[in-house]
Each structure stands twice: as C-alpha cells, then as structure tokens.
Design a protein around this motif. Structure first.
Motif, PDB file in Angstrom:
ATOM      1  N   THR A  27      25.823  18.301  -1.085  1.00  0.00           N
ATOM      2  CA  THR A  27      26.545  18.040   0.157  1.00  0.00           C
ATOM      3  C   THR A  27      25.848  16.984   1.004  1.00  0.00           C
ATOM      4  O   THR A  27      26.510  16.234   1.724  1.00  0.00           O
ATOM      5  CB  THR A  27      26.701  19.342   0.965  1.00  0.00           C
ATOM      6  OG1 THR A  27      27.389  20.289   0.161  1.00  0.00           O
ATOM      7  CG2 THR A  27      27.482  19.136   2.243  1.00  0.00           C
ATOM      8  N   ASP A  28      24.556  16.868   0.911  1.00  0.00           N
ATOM      9  CA  ASP A  28      23.798  15.925   1.742  1.00  0.00           C
ATOM     10  C   ASP A  28      24.293  14.484   1.614  1.00  0.00           C
ATOM     11  O   ASP A  28      24.562  13.835   2.626  1.00  0.00           O
ATOM     12  CB  ASP A  28      22.301  16.032   1.418  1.00  0.00           C
ATOM     13  CG  ASP A  28      21.453  15.127   2.285  1.00  0.00           C
ATOM     14  OD1 ASP A  28      21.781  14.989   3.483  1.00  0.00           O
ATOM     15  OD2 ASP A  28      20.484  14.559   1.765  1.00  0.00           O
ATOM     16  N   PRO A  29      24.442  13.929   0.410  1.00  0.00           N
ATOM     17  CA  PRO A  29      24.946  12.550   0.314  1.00  0.00           C
ATOM     18  C   PRO A  29      26.363  12.392   0.872  1.00  0.00           C
ATOM     19  O   PRO A  29      26.703  11.359   1.448  1.00  0.00           O
ATOM     20  CB  PRO A  29      24.930  12.240  -1.182  1.00  0.00           C
ATOM     21  CG  PRO A  29      24.023  13.239  -1.791  1.00  0.00           C
ATOM     22  CD  PRO A  29      24.058  14.434  -0.910  1.00  0.00           C
ATOM     23  N   LEU A  30      27.184  13.418   0.712  1.00  0.00           N
ATOM     24  CA  LEU A  30      28.551  13.352   1.231  1.00  0.00           C
ATOM     25  C   LEU A  30      28.560  13.260   2.751  1.00  0.00           C
ATOM     26  O   LEU A  30      29.354  12.523   3.340  1.00  0.00           O
ATOM     27  CB  LEU A  30      29.348  14.582   0.782  1.00  0.00           C
ATOM     28  CG  LEU A  30      29.537  14.756  -0.720  1.00  0.00           C
ATOM     29  CD1 LEU A  30      30.219  16.087  -1.025  1.00  0.00           C
ATOM     30  CD2 LEU A  30      30.344  13.609  -1.280  1.00  0.00           C
ATOM     31  N   LEU A  31      27.659  13.995   3.375  1.00  0.00           N
ATOM     32  CA  LEU A  31      27.575  13.958   4.833  1.00  0.00           C
ATOM     33  C   LEU A  31      27.122  12.580   5.311  1.00  0.00           C
ATOM     34  O   LEU A  31      27.633  12.057   6.303  1.00  0.00           O
ATOM     35  CB  LEU A  31      26.626  15.035   5.349  1.00  0.00           C
ATOM     36  CG  LEU A  31      26.544  15.142   6.856  1.00  0.00           C
ATOM     37  CD1 LEU A  31      27.848  15.680   7.426  1.00  0.00           C
ATOM     38  CD2 LEU A  31      25.394  16.016   7.268  1.00  0.00           C
ATOM     39  N   GLY A  32      26.169  11.980   4.604  1.00  0.00           N
ATOM     40  CA  GLY A  32      25.709  10.641   4.959  1.00  0.00           C
ATOM     41  C   GLY A  32      26.844   9.632   4.897  1.00  0.00           C
ATOM     42  O   GLY A  32      26.964   8.745   5.758  1.00  0.00           O
ATOM     43  N   ALA A  33      27.700   9.777   3.905  1.00  0.00           N
ATOM     44  CA  ALA A  33      28.851   8.880   3.779  1.00  0.00           C
ATOM     45  C   ALA A  33      29.825   9.084   4.937  1.00  0.00           C
ATOM     46  O   ALA A  33      30.387   8.120   5.463  1.00  0.00           O
ATOM     47  CB  ALA A  33      29.551   9.120   2.445  1.00  0.00           C
ATOM     48  N   ARG A  34      30.005  10.333   5.356  1.00  0.00           N
ATOM     49  CA  ARG A  34      30.904  10.611   6.486  1.00  0.00           C
ATOM     50  C   ARG A  34      30.365   9.998   7.774  1.00  0.00           C
ATOM     51  O   ARG A  34      31.111   9.457   8.571  1.00  0.00           O
ATOM     52  CB  ARG A  34      31.077  12.114   6.687  1.00  0.00           C
ATOM     53  CG  ARG A  34      31.705  12.818   5.551  1.00  0.00           C
ATOM     54  CD  ARG A  34      33.184  12.572   5.518  1.00  0.00           C
ATOM     55  NE  ARG A  34      33.749  13.410   4.464  1.00  0.00           N
ATOM     56  CZ  ARG A  34      34.868  13.144   3.879  1.00  0.00           C
ATOM     57  NH1 ARG A  34      35.563  12.099   4.221  1.00  0.00           N
ATOM     58  NH2 ARG A  34      35.321  13.919   2.933  1.00  0.00           N
ATOM     59  N   ALA A  35      29.039  10.093   7.983  1.00  0.00           N
ATOM     60  CA  ALA A  35      28.445   9.509   9.190  1.00  0.00           C
ATOM     61  C   ALA A  35      28.630   7.996   9.197  1.00  0.00           C
ATOM     62  O   ALA A  35      28.915   7.401  10.241  1.00  0.00           O
ATOM     63  CB  ALA A  35      26.970   9.875   9.277  1.00  0.00           C
ATOM     64  N   SER A  36      28.488   7.377   8.037  1.00  0.00           N
ATOM     65  CA  SER A  36      28.722   5.930   7.944  1.00  0.00           C
ATOM     66  C   SER A  36      30.176   5.596   8.255  1.00  0.00           C
ATOM     67  O   SER A  36      30.474   4.571   8.886  1.00  0.00           O
ATOM     68  CB  SER A  36      28.356   5.419   6.557  1.00  0.00           C
ATOM     69  OG  SER A  36      26.979   5.580   6.325  1.00  0.00           O
ATOM     70  N   SER A  37      31.091   6.454   7.835  1.00  0.00           N
ATOM     71  CA  SER A  37      32.514   6.249   8.127  1.00  0.00           C
ATOM     72  C   SER A  37      32.779   6.316   9.630  1.00  0.00           C
ATOM     73  O   SER A  37      33.597   5.557  10.152  1.00  0.00           O
ATOM     74  CB  SER A  37      33.360   7.308   7.416  1.00  0.00           C
ATOM     75  OG  SER A  37      33.251   7.173   6.030  1.00  0.00           O
ATOM     76  N   VAL A  38      32.080   7.213  10.301  1.00  0.00           N
ATOM     77  CA  VAL A  38      32.239   7.328  11.752  1.00  0.00           C
ATOM     78  C   VAL A  38      31.794   6.026  12.419  1.00  0.00           C
ATOM     79  O   VAL A  38      32.484   5.491  13.296  1.00  0.00           O
ATOM     80  CB  VAL A  38      31.448   8.533  12.309  1.00  0.00           C
ATOM     81  CG1 VAL A  38      31.391   8.493  13.828  1.00  0.00           C
ATOM     82  CG2 VAL A  38      32.050   9.834  11.840  1.00  0.00           C
ATOM     83  N   GLU A  39      30.634   5.518  11.984  1.00  0.00           N
ATOM     84  CA  GLU A  39      30.138   4.257  12.554  1.00  0.00           C
ATOM     85  C   GLU A  39      31.136   3.127  12.307  1.00  0.00           C
ATOM     86  O   GLU A  39      31.438   2.343  13.212  1.00  0.00           O
ATOM     87  CB  GLU A  39      28.784   3.895  11.941  1.00  0.00           C
ATOM     88  CG  GLU A  39      27.650   4.753  12.420  1.00  0.00           C
ATOM     89  CD  GLU A  39      26.340   4.374  11.759  1.00  0.00           C
ATOM     90  OE1 GLU A  39      26.008   3.173  11.745  1.00  0.00           O
ATOM     91  OE2 GLU A  39      25.666   5.281  11.245  1.00  0.00           O
TER      92      GLU A  39
END
Length: 112
Positions: A27-39
């Motif tokens: 789940t950790d890499p998926l969350l990082g991708a979501r945070a990048s999407s927010v930015e």
C-alpha cells in the motif's frame, strides 16, 4: 492438558497475518502515487500543498512500516507457545484470598 491452537487453525491465522503484512507493504507505493496526484491536481498551487503531501507521505509510510512489521510478527509467533495446565499449581497448595483481608504473600515451594 495444554491449550494450543490446532495446526489447521494456526495455519489459517498465520496466512491471514502474512497476507495483511504484504498488503500493508504494497500500500505504501500506492499512497505515494496518490499524494503526487494531489500535487498535480492543484496545478499552479501545487507548491502550496507539496509540503503537506510530503508530510502525509512520511507519516503514512511510517505507519505502514509499523503495521507490516507487527502483522509479520503476529504471523511468526502464532501458536509458538502453549500453556501446560498440568504444571500450573498441581497440588492446589495455594488459593487466592478474595476477601481482601490477607496481606500475607503466597507461600513459596521452590522454583516454579
């Protein structure tokens, strides 16, 4: 008489926590991708949310590391110990005073 899970039940519990540990780890890499999407979604205001996104990534990454480790430890320790009730106070030589009036320590009969 010993209290211990059957091998079948223990295997299911171990498998469940192994799977949970893997899910946390993945789940950790998926969350990082979501945070990048927010930015990215913030467009020209992306710089304003970047610090918050980084803080969120670090916090969640730490949480997922702890959860991954904890679930792995639970899986590894499942059914590793048992309680042998035949060795616990075999002679019934000591009983708890439930009245609350006794201050005497329990008797010692050698090493336990």
């Amino acid at each position: 008489m010993a209290i211990q899970m059957s091998a079948d039940v223990a295997a299911r519990v171990k498998d469940r926590f192994d799977n949970l540990s893997n899910e946390f780890d993945e789940t950790d890499p998926l969350l990082g991708a979501r945070a990048s999407s927010v930015e990215s979604a913030c467009g020209e205001f992306g710089d304003l949310v970047a610090t918050g996104c980084d803080t969120m990534r670090l916090g969640w990454r730490s949480l997922f590391e702890v959860c991954t480790t904890a679930a792995g430890l639970i899986a590894g320790n499942t059914n590793a110990l048992h309680v042998d009730l035949t060795r616990v106070d075999q002679d019934y030589s000591w009983q708890y005073d439930l009245s609350g009036g006794s201050t005497a320590p329990p008797p010692r009969h050698g090493p336990v």
